[in-house]
Design a protein around this motif. Structure first.
Motif, short mmCIF file in Angstrom:
data_model
loop_
_atom_site.label_atom_id
_atom_site.label_comp_id
_atom_site.label_asym_id
_atom_site.label_seq_id
_atom_site.Cartn_x
_atom_site.Cartn_y
_atom_site.Cartn_z
N UNK A 1 0.80 -1.22 0.00
CA UNK A 1 0.00 0.00 0.00
C UNK A 1 0.83 1.27 0.00
N UNK A 2 2.12 1.15 0.28
CA UNK A 2 2.94 2.35 0.42
C UNK A 2 3.08 3.15 -0.85
N UNK A 3 3.45 2.51 -1.94
CA UNK A 3 3.64 3.23 -3.20
C UNK A 3 2.33 3.79 -3.75
N UNK A 4 1.24 3.02 -3.76
CA UNK A 4 -0.03 3.62 -4.19
C UNK A 4 -0.43 4.81 -3.34
N UNK A 5 -0.17 4.74 -2.03
CA UNK A 5 -0.50 5.87 -1.16
C UNK A 5 0.35 7.09 -1.52
N UNK A 6 1.64 6.87 -1.74
CA UNK A 6 2.51 7.99 -2.10
C UNK A 6 2.05 8.67 -3.38
N UNK A 7 1.70 7.86 -4.38
CA UNK A 7 1.25 8.45 -5.64
C UNK A 7 -0.07 9.20 -5.46
N UNK A 8 -1.00 8.62 -4.70
CA UNK A 8 -2.29 9.27 -4.52
C UNK A 8 -2.14 10.60 -3.79
N UNK A 9 -1.32 10.62 -2.73
CA UNK A 9 -1.13 11.86 -1.99
C UNK A 9 -0.42 12.91 -2.83
N UNK A 10 0.56 12.48 -3.64
CA UNK A 10 1.25 13.43 -4.50
C UNK A 10 0.29 14.04 -5.52
N UNK A 11 -0.58 13.20 -6.08
CA UNK A 11 -1.53 13.72 -7.05
C UNK A 11 -2.55 14.65 -6.41
N UNK A 12 -2.82 14.48 -5.10
CA UNK A 12 -3.77 15.34 -4.42
C UNK A 12 -3.29 16.79 -4.34
N UNK A 13 -1.97 17.02 -4.47
CA UNK A 13 -1.44 18.38 -4.45
C UNK A 13 -0.90 18.78 -5.82
N UNK A 14 -1.29 18.02 -6.86
CA UNK A 14 -0.86 18.37 -8.21
C UNK A 14 0.49 17.81 -8.60
N UNK A 15 0.99 16.79 -7.87
CA UNK A 15 2.28 16.20 -8.18
C UNK A 15 2.14 14.80 -8.76
N UNK A 16 3.28 14.07 -8.75
CA UNK A 16 3.28 12.73 -9.33
C UNK A 16 4.44 11.93 -8.73
N UNK A 17 4.23 10.62 -8.61
CA UNK A 17 5.29 9.69 -8.22
C UNK A 17 5.43 8.68 -9.33
N UNK A 18 6.64 8.48 -9.80
CA UNK A 18 6.86 7.57 -10.93
C UNK A 18 8.11 6.73 -10.70
N UNK A 19 8.19 5.63 -11.45
CA UNK A 19 9.34 4.74 -11.39
C UNK A 19 10.17 4.90 -12.66
N UNK A 20 11.49 5.05 -12.47
CA UNK A 20 12.40 5.20 -13.61
C UNK A 20 12.85 3.82 -14.06
N UNK A 21 12.17 3.29 -15.05
CA UNK A 21 12.51 1.93 -15.50
C UNK A 21 13.82 1.89 -16.28
N UNK A 22 14.34 3.04 -16.68
CA UNK A 22 15.59 3.06 -17.43
C UNK A 22 16.83 3.16 -16.56
N UNK A 23 16.64 3.23 -15.23
CA UNK A 23 17.82 3.32 -14.35
C UNK A 23 18.59 2.00 -14.41
N UNK A 24 19.91 2.02 -14.62
CA UNK A 24 20.65 0.77 -14.87
C UNK A 24 20.78 -0.13 -13.65
N UNK A 25 21.00 0.43 -12.46
CA UNK A 25 21.24 -0.41 -11.28
C UNK A 25 20.27 -0.04 -10.16
N UNK A 26 19.79 -1.06 -9.47
CA UNK A 26 18.88 -0.80 -8.36
C UNK A 26 17.56 -0.23 -8.83
N UNK A 27 16.98 0.65 -8.04
CA UNK A 27 15.68 1.25 -8.35
C UNK A 27 15.74 2.75 -8.10
N UNK A 28 15.04 3.48 -8.93
CA UNK A 28 14.95 4.93 -8.77
C UNK A 28 13.48 5.35 -8.90
N UNK A 29 13.02 6.04 -7.87
CA UNK A 29 11.69 6.60 -7.87
C UNK A 29 11.81 8.13 -7.86
#
Length: 451
Positions: free
Chosen positions: A416-444
């Protein structure tokens, strides 16, 4: 009292309304019909009297010096209920039915004295008509006719019409109940369907097919209501899950602090530090509850977000220190400016960043890098870790509530953490996204409007 007498079922009430309306209409028609019949029968009686008077007039001779009555073959028939007057005197009268001084004779004398054609009802059941004759002598013929047969016909027609009305009302009531019952059958079917569905969260809907227009509209309205109820229930479940997910971290920190404090005797300074960390965790929990409840309340009312301004760097510094107090994972904060402000309250910003930072620290092998900088569109915060990254097959479900890449990875979490982060960000006009092109590890990446 009126409510007690009224039928309890809709079919009974509609049948009663139809019966009452039909009774009023039939009563009006019966009255009008019988009045018309009475007038028609009276007109027939008057026509019969005039015909008889004209027949009697052929036997009266007014050409001589005195008016006289000629004898005829049908004299007995013509003299029945007939008065003949000439020059103010009575020539003949019906001796069998009207004696001198009787009510009929007095009425006949008055009509003859009027010397004009007229008709009147005498004694309630006898009809009189007068017919003046032209000639040298003023002669008038008055005929009488009993209205008994005509009234008998009128009474028979009245009784027949009342009987027909009763039959029609009974048929109206029965047919109305049958028709209304048939018309309300889809409503009963909808009621049975709703009872069979049981739970409000059912996916079944009434729909508008194979229903009359009115019931189709009712079905659509009920479907919309069910969708709203289901949305509210889903929102409540989501809010409960989000609260549980967000409160798990500070609760875990409080339990660890208490266990560590009870493990061995502590100095006054260490006890004070433990109290401070417990108080900070409690404040964090209160902030989580306030942020989530405020967001839920605002979205329920009008979908707007709570205004506020927050400096991102102090919030990130404090959150990184709280997430990994032992320093097992090296955290680096990169800032492109001394102050980066976003258009969001501090508690909401923490709730947006908390799941991203917690996941990064949880899955990182050695390091987590957080960068915050101004962009042309606002503020961008990147959270990067050197962990295993997100499996390619799971990228599409990354922000789906309740989904996890691996349920057996020995990490707590309900997805539930990531969906919550995205929903709250969108509530203030923002966005949370995942960078699928990052070569190592994960980047949000968190993009928020700047202030």
């Amino acid at each position: 009292m009126t409510h007690r007498l009224a039928p309890r079922t809709l079919r009974g009430r509609l049948s009663l309304v139809a019966l009452t309306t039909a009774a009023l209409i039939m009563t009006l028609l019966t009255v009008v019909f019988n009045l018309a019949i009475t007038r028609h029968l009276r007109a027939q009686a008057d026509a019969e009297l005039r015909n008889r008077a004209e027949a009697v007039a052929t036997t009266v001779d007014t050409t001589g010096s005195r008016a006289r009555v000629r004898e005829s073959a049908n004299d007995q028939l013509l003299d029945t209920n007939v008065w003949i007057y000439a020059d103010g005197r009575l020539l003949e009268r019906p001796s069998a039915t009207a004696s001198p001084g009787s009510e009929l004779s007095i009425a006949a004398d008055a009509m003859a004295g009027a010397r004009r054609e007229r008709c009147a009802t005498v004694a309630g059941s006898v009809r009189l008509c007068s017919l003046p004759m032209p000639g040298a002598h003023t002669a008038t013929i008055v005929t009488a006719l009993s209205l008994g047969p005509y009234r008998g016909s009128a009474d028979a027609l009245l009784a027949a019409s009342l009987g027909l009305d009763a039959v029609m009302l009974a048929c109206t009531y029965v047919l109305t109940r049958l028709s209304v019952g048939r018309a309300l059958r889809p409503v009963q079917s909808m009621t049975d369907q709703a009872a069979q569905w049981g739970a409000v969260g059912s996916e079944e809907r009434f729909g508008a097919e194979h229903h009359p227009v009115e019931l189709a509209r009712l079905g659509n309205s009920l479907d919309v209501l069910l969708d709203r109820i289901r949305s509210v229930l889903r929102h409540e479940r989501q809010l409960t899950g989000e609260l549980s997910h967000e409160l798990r971290t500070p609760l875990t920190r409080m339990v660890v602090e208490l266990d560590w404090w009870r493990a061995r005797p502590r100095s006054e300074a260490e006890t004070w530090a433990t109290h401070q960390r417990l108080a900070e965790a409690a404040r964090t929990m209160r902030g989580i509850c306030d942020a989530l409840l405020r967001d839920a309340r605002e979205r329920t009312l009008d979908g707007t977000s709570v205004s506020g301004t927050t400096d991102v760097l102090p919030v990130l510094t404090r959150m990184l220190a709280d997430l990994d107090p032992a320093g097992e994972v090296r955290t680096t904060l990169e800032a492109g400016a001394s102050a980066v402000h976003v258009a969001a309250p501090p508690a909401l910003l923490e709730r947006i960043l908390s799941p991203l930072l917690a996941n990064a620290v949880r899955y990182a092998r050695t390091s987590v890098t957080v960068s915050a900088r101004r962009t042309a569109d606002g503020v961008r915060v990147d959270v990067t870790d050197d962990g295993p990254g997100v499996p390619e097959h799971f990228v599409g479900d990354l922000f789906t509530p309740g989904r996890r890449a691996d349920d057996d990875d020995e990490h707590d979490g309900a997805g539930l953490g990531l969906p919550l982060a995205r929903r709250l960000a969108r509530s203030v006009g923002g966005e949370v996204s995942f960078d699928s092109g990052h070569p190592r590890g994960a980047r949000f990446t968190v993009a928020l409007p700047a202030r």
